[in-house]
Design an enzyme around this catalytic site. Structure first.
Site, mmCIF file in Angstrom:
data_model
loop_
_atom_site.group_PDB
_atom_site.id
_atom_site.type_symbol
_atom_site.label_atom_id
_atom_site.label_comp_id
_atom_site.label_asym_id
_atom_site.label_seq_id
_atom_site.Cartn_x
_atom_site.Cartn_y
_atom_site.Cartn_z
ATOM 1 N N CYS A 330 0.838 -1.206 0.000
ATOM 2 C CA CYS A 330 0.000 0.000 0.000
ATOM 3 C C CYS A 330 0.875 1.260 0.000
ATOM 4 O O CYS A 330 1.546 1.542 -0.981
ATOM 5 C CB CYS A 330 -0.964 -0.036 1.183
ATOM 6 S SG CYS A 330 -2.370 1.089 1.001
ATOM 7 N N HIS A 444 -3.646 -5.534 1.151
ATOM 8 C CA HIS A 444 -3.446 -5.877 2.551
ATOM 9 C C HIS A 444 -3.894 -7.327 2.768
ATOM 10 O O HIS A 444 -4.719 -7.851 2.036
ATOM 11 C CB HIS A 444 -4.273 -4.965 3.459
ATOM 12 C CG HIS A 444 -3.790 -3.553 3.485
ATOM 13 N ND1 HIS A 444 -2.651 -3.161 4.159
ATOM 14 C CD2 HIS A 444 -4.297 -2.431 2.905
ATOM 15 C CE1 HIS A 444 -2.479 -1.858 4.009
ATOM 16 N NE2 HIS A 444 -3.462 -1.393 3.254
#
Length: 507
Positions: A330, A444
């Protein structure tokens, strides 16, 4: 019968989240359909529901313990700090706005309405609510602003169990002082006390129990031991900097910048016997790990600047050039690129910053926040993981930014984004460099996928000339279940469950 019970604490990190999870699992084992609830969370560890709603990880853990599907009502207000005096406010799983404390508290009526609606909807669908408080309920200077402790208990009509952490010391003062500072009606709502994190045999604290009961007039329901074997995600703080398994062979360094988010992504490595995982804040701490991970970040530009200021950036680049494996997740993925721009001043910086240039990508931060569960198919661009279409990976996205690959860089995954049961258009995610030792992704929870995680570990072992691990191992889901059952067994052993059930069902 009460249809709610609340776990409050004498301080942050007293063990409220874990004991709420323990109670959720005990209730599930005893045939009750329970739902966790925390009216207001402040945490950078979040999760995306099937509906694409962002909530705190703590209630995800508690919902798993309760064996129910997680939903946004369980965590209706989430505050994600972006500065000492500023947080991004998430209401019912959607971004509301960035706010300072005074502006946030000015919205109290709106927030109370959201909390009341969430409690009402949960009560309509579950036998019992297990509420979790925040910090200490006796912060008298904040009493008129309370949304997470006694006000939430009042809304849910919940009796309160007060939890105190004996490991930090001052347990008598914290219990007696907390109760003394509560109003008379608030004290009446507290029906029992649990002393938590006792090192040694809890029976040895018998005289302490008697003293607490004499001083407070409240029943001590039990003394919970310090559970060294427990391995469940933490809500908002790293309890340790190093997680080392005996005779580990692989050293993983996670860069712990100030705005690090979703460090629970790496909990799955903690149970791997060949792995040590370290959280690194200084250049001198980095050393020469087998894998460096740049995790997610809530303040990507500031955290990238921290890498430069701490000289970690130069060391990461140096190690990448030597062939060390580097992974960005991310915000960490964005940092690995050439440039990050914040034209709309989303992070309060309003600037453009040069990235580490280990990947040929550029990122522009955008107001629209992507929050999706995804199913990912590997495009077989990673050296360690080759899969067919039947080998689908799962994860979720939480990011504000659009990343563009340049110079013919290859994506890593093909995604089917999920929201409300519908599949959106297929998109491509991630980038890998030509050498294959540096790659990044927006996904994630990617390491929750057992085959993917094990393939990465075996790749690192082989790279060091060591034999890959061929022993059958429990899956991440099985390990998590073992932890919930272990937690529930310890709760049953040390807590007067008959008395607790009287508080809940005879209240």
């Amino acid at each position: 019968m009460a249809d709610a019970v609340m776990i409050q604490g004498t301080a942050s990190d007293a063990g409220k989240s874990i004991l709420a999870a323990a109670l959720c699992r005990v209730l599930a084992q005893d045939g009750y359909r329970a739902a966790p609830f925390k009216s207001q969370n402040m945490s950078l560890n979040s999760y995306i529901t099937k509906e694409g709603k962002e909530i705190a990880v703590a209630q995800v853990v508690q919902a798993e313990a309760a064996k129910v599907e997680v939903e946004v009502n369980m965590s209706p207000i989430l505050m994600k700090p972006i500065a000492d005096d500023m947080s991004q406010i998430i209401l019912k799983g959607e971004v509301f706005k960035n706010m300072k404390a005074a502006a946030y508290f000015a919205e109290k009526e709106r927030l109370l309405k959201i909390i009341k609606e969430a409690v009402s909807e949960l009560k309509a669908n579950y036998d019992l609510l297990v509420l979790e408080g925040g910090g200490n309920p006796a912060e008298v200077n904040l009493r008129d602003k309370d949304l997470v402790n006694m006000k939430a208990a009042e809304i849910a009509a919940a009796p309160v169990i007060l939890v105190a952490d004996i490991d930090k010391g001052g347990v008598f003062a914290s219990i007696v002082g907390t109760l003394d500072l509560l109003t008379e009606n608030e004290r009446k709502r507290v029906k029992g006390i649990i002393v938590n994190k006792f090192r040694g045999e809890p029976e040895a604290f018998k005289s302490g129990v008697e003293l607490i009961e004499k001083q407070t007039g409240k029943k001590v329901l039990g003394v919970m031991p310090y559970l060294d074997k427990l391995n469940l995600p933490s809500e908002d703080s790293l309890q340790q900097q190093i997680y080392s398994n005996q005779d580990y062979k692989i050293d993983i360094a996670v860069i712990a910048y100030l705005g690090m988010s979703n460090f629970t992504d790496f909990d799955y490595f903690k149970t791997e016997k060949d792995v040590q995982i370290r959280y690194v804040k200084k250049e001198a701490e980095l050393k020469e790990p087998d894998l460096i991970i740049l995790p997610g970040s809530k303040t990507t530009i500031n955290d990238l600047q921290f890498l430069y200021d701490s000289k970690l950036a130069a060391e990461i680049i140096k190690q990448a050039e030597k062939g060390t494996e580097i992974i960005g997740i991310c915000g960490g993925y964005q940092m690995l690129g050439q440039k990050i721009s914040d034209p709309d001043n989303l992070e309060g910086s309003g600037q453009e910053i040069e990235g580490l240039s280990l990947l040929q990508i550029r990122t522009v931060l955008e107001a629209k926040k992507v929050t999706r569960q995804v199913r990912a198919e590997s495009l077989n661009k990673l050296k360690f993981f080759k899969s067919g279409r039947e080998q689908v990976l799962t994860g979720f996205e939480i990011h504000q930014g659009k990343t563009i690959r340049v110079s013919g860089q290859q994506p890593v995954f093909k995604l089917n984004r999920q929201k409300s049961g519908e599949v959106e258009k297929i998109v491509f995610d991630g980038t890998v460099n030509e050498s294959g030792n540096v790659w990044g992704t927006y996904l994630h929870d990617i390491f929750k996928n057992d085959g993917f995680r094990k393939s990465l570990i075996n790749h690192l072992l082989t790279k060091k000339g060591l034999s890959p691990d061929s022993e059958p191992a429990k899956t991440a889901a099985e390990i998590r279940e073992d932890n919930y059952n272990y937690l529930a067994a310890e709760f049953r052993k040390h807590i007067d469950l008959e008395e607790l059930y009287k508080i809940i069902f005879d209240n």
